[in-house]
Scaffold this motif. Structure first.
Motif: not given
Lengths: 329, 82
Positions: A13-19
């Protein structure tokens, strides 16, 4: 769950900052990341109905930002095996039903990865609004039965005893009885009261405000600042006073009303809103003001007590839910 | 709670969720959520949760993108409270 800046592997499971918010997905390979809609800043404004579970490359997913990888901690639920995680994600390709609060990209990723929906972001925001607690307003008809000055606060008994007007004496006694009921049912039985040098009573358990007159008593109790006022619905006894106290718009609105009943209700609502606000602001006496001069939150309710119409208004700061409760004393 | 009370509370919640921004001055039921108030996805997230917490309702059968104006949100809250 810990998040680390490491290279993801199949089924992570991955995540990235978007705004200012995080966008989540399930990593399959550098060519395939499954996610519930593209990251918010990557997609043009589309309705939720158009958002579906989709796949993109890793480059498209991260859009130039660092990608973090979920690393479960001991206390976390055991993660779904990688192959099953990926299968869970792929099985949902094309699925809709997106809802930014209740069914978003984080819910999707957690459901694939842990087998249960979860969203830390909405939970965190919800905690921020925990201050939206409740101010409770209780009101009651003043009983006509005999009473003795038996309140647990001796100074309050003395204060009441010193009143010359029998109706005021009765009102002050029963509004305190109502207050004890309100505090007891919301904050426990260990209330102690102190009369401040300003004459205002305070309690160790909560903030409160009292109002009484014309056969009715009302109290508001809250953990935050509050003020309450109850008045019988009536036309202004002196229109000139109203015109001095009300704003030009309020005066205009008042005069445009067709019937005396409408005018009486409007006047009483505005008046109680002003008075409750100023009580909340700890003014030593009612000092009516133009509405532009206060920005507090006020809620009004038309009530009926023994066949007579009243308006009770409660002011609170910060904003809180308001509930009204009629009880018998 | 009647419609005008809901609208009044919604204006309060806008200020709580978005901060007292200049564009919140003079909000009416016709104010456009995006064009007039500048709501972005984060603002929507905060506002929806604030509304849910205050009115004790759930936006679980609708997408916020379906709303155009403040009045649309008032309509929805009003229908949920009935």
């Amino acid at each position: 769950m810990k998040w680390k800046l490491i290279d993801p592997v199949y089924g992570d499971m991955i995540r990235v900052k978007s705004g200012s918010i995080w966008h989540y997905g399930i990593y399959v390979s550098d060519e395939q990341v499954v996610q519930f809609g593209l990251a918010p800043r990557q997609r043009a404004r589309v309705s939720d109905a158009q958002v579906v579970v989709c796949q993109s490359t890793m480059d498209e997913f991260c859009d130039g930002s660092f990608v973090e990888v979920a690393v479960p901690e001991k206390r976390d639920k055991k993660r779904t095996p990688p192959a099953q995680t990926v299968q869970n994600a792929l099985d949902r390709l094309g699925e809709g039903g997106y809802n930014i609060v209740h069914n978003n990209c984080e819910h999707f990723a957690y459901q694939c990865y842990l087998g249960q929906k979860y969203c830390s972001q909405t939970d965190d925001i919800r905690k921020q609004f925990a201050f939206l607690s409740e101010v409770k307003v209780y009101y009651a008809a003043v009983p006509s039965t005999p009473f003795a000055l038996d309140l647990p606060t001796a100074l309050r008994n003395e204060e009441i005893a010193s009143c010359q007007n029998a109706d005021v004496k009765r009102d002050k006694y029963f509004v305190w009885k109502l207050l004890l009921r309100a505090i007891g049912s919301n904050y426990g039985k260990d209330a102690t009261f102190v009369k401040q040098p300003t004459g205002k009573w305070t309690c160790n358990l909560c903030s409160f405000s009292l109002s009484h007159g014309d056969g009715v008593v009302a109290v508001s109790v809250s953990k935050a600042d509050t003020g309450v006022d109850v008045e019988r619905v009536a036309l202004p006894s002196n229109v000139k006073v109203m015109e001095r106290v009300f704003s030009q718009k309020e005066v205009t609105d008042y005069h445009q009303l067709q019937t005396d009943e409408q005018k009486a209700l409007y006047f009483t609502q505005k008046w109680t809103q002003k008075e409750s606000t100023f009580k909340m602001l700890n003014q030593s006496s009612f000092l009516a003001s133009k509405p532009s001069e206060y920005t507090q939150h006020v809620v009004s309710k038309a009530i009926d007590v023994n066949g007579t119409s009243y308006v009770v208004s409660v002011a609170c700061n910060p904003l809180q839910r308001v509930s009204f409760c009629k009880i018998d004393l | 709670m009647n419609r005008s009370e809901i609208e009044s509370r919604l204006k309060d919640l806008l200020a709580v969720a978005l901060g007292n921004k200049p564009q919140l001055q003079g909000v009416t039921s016709d104010s456009h959520l995006v064009n007039d108030l500048g709501l972005n996805s984060v603002g929507v997230l905060y506002l929806v949760i604030a509304i849910e917490e205050y009115f004790d309702i759930r936006f679980d059968d609708v997408g916020f993108g379906d709303f155009t104006t403040v009045g649309d949100v008032v309509d929805y809250v009003e229908s949920k409270l009935q």
